[in-house]
Design an enzyme around this catalytic site. Structure first.
Site: not given
Length: 330
Positions: A111, A195, A198
């Site tokens: 992140k 997979k 989003k």
């Protein structure tokens, strides 16, 4: 009875991967376990969403959970920020969490690379808040994917550390709960990847209208077609057949599989059938989502009742935590 807890960040709508991979399993779990399902709106603050996004996303996710079959009479469904006891436990756990171990967490490092201008303390202590979510109910099992395994190990570490520091057995060590045995299915994406997700932008959402579904499916990645009789399907084509196996009848699947095997398969025909079968499978859910989303009073009532049940559980845990640490218990 063992306690199962699962949360979802309100960062978008549920898609087919969420539904067939987890939510259908949750519907089964609520029949056999004491389940807590929560909408993790505090976690979303690490990306600085607007107030409108937080409120709208929470309502959307709650509508979709309910439309998929989660029953507030059988399980506890609540919004994370409606249970302030979680934040107090988060504080106590942070006091015993060390900077070095938090900085080594893979999800924090990823992140921090993705949002270098917003490396906030919430990102660093994400595993601690996740642990507080779990430990506040003294949960035994948590359904998580591979990307959360390290955070789950941190939750176990924080539970052990608290128990050892205060010579108690207050917190059980929560275990990863595989949904494979509960009917969970891995749903592939439309872009040829393994997979649906989003962030990959390869989703079919449960709220997508039929026209949108048809457009997305017709753009699904394919190849030049079968080159030899009874050949093995490449991943991009196997993905389409996996979706077909989930939403279509066996006869339909067998028909297109035979077309592949004899090299007469036309991808346009396959995609058109797949799109219609996805529409048929999701149409009842889509209509229920609209019904729930349009009934704000009902959503508020369900969220309030869920929060009351969650707070009862959380308060009991926090009372023991405060007593164990040495704070007054009122």
């Amino acid at each position: 009875m063992e306690i199962v807890l699962s949360g979802i960040r309100p960062t978008g709508n549920l898609h087919l991967g969420n539904y067939y991979g987890a939510v259908t399993s949750f519907v089964k779990l609520q029949e056999a376990y004491k389940c807590f399902f929560f909408i993790a709106d505090w976690h979303s603050l690490t990306t600085h969403p607007t107030p409108e996004n937080i409120q709208n996303s929470a309502r959307t996710i709650l509508s979709e959970y309910l439309a998929c079959g989660l029953d507030p009479e059988k399980s506890t469904i609540y919004v994370q920020s409606d249970v302030p006891e979680v934040i107090e436990l988060y504080l106590y756990l942070n006091m015993n969490a060390y900077l070095g171990e938090l900085e080594r967490v893979t999800s924090f490092k990823e992140k921090a690379r993705k949002q270098p201008d917003n490396v906030n303390a919430g990102l660093l202590t994400y595993p601690t808040l996740m642990a507080a979510d779990i430990l506040i109910h003294r949960s035994h099992k948590v359904p998580v994917g591979k990307d959360q395994e390290q955070n789950m190990e941190m939750a176990r570490k924080f539970a052990r550390r608290f128990n050892m520091m205060y010579n108690t057995d207050l917190f059980p060590e929560p275990q990863n709960f595989s949904l494979a045995g509960q009917g969970g299915i891995k749903i592939p994406g439309l872009d040829g990847s393994g997979k649906m997700g989003k962030s990959e932008g390869n989703c079919i959402y449960l709220c997508d209208e039929p026209s949108v579904i048809r457009k997305k499916v017709m753009k699904a990645v394919t190849d030049a077609g079968p080159q030899a009789m009874n050949s093995e399907k490449p991943e991009v084509i196997q993905n389409l057949f996996t979706l077909l196996d989930v939403v279509s009848t066996k006869d339909t699947y067998d028909y297109f599989n035979e077309k592949w095997n004899d090299c007469t398969l036309r991808y346009g025909d396959l995609k058109k059938q797949l799109a219609e079968d996805i529409i048929k499978a999701t149409d009842p859910i889509r209509e229920r989502i609209k019904e729930y989303a349009g009934n704000t009073d009902l959503l508020q009532s369900i969220a309030k009742a869920g929060a009351e049940k969650a707070r009862e559980s959380a308060a009991a845990t926090l009372k023991e935590v405060r007593k164990t640490i040495g704070f007054k218990v009122y």
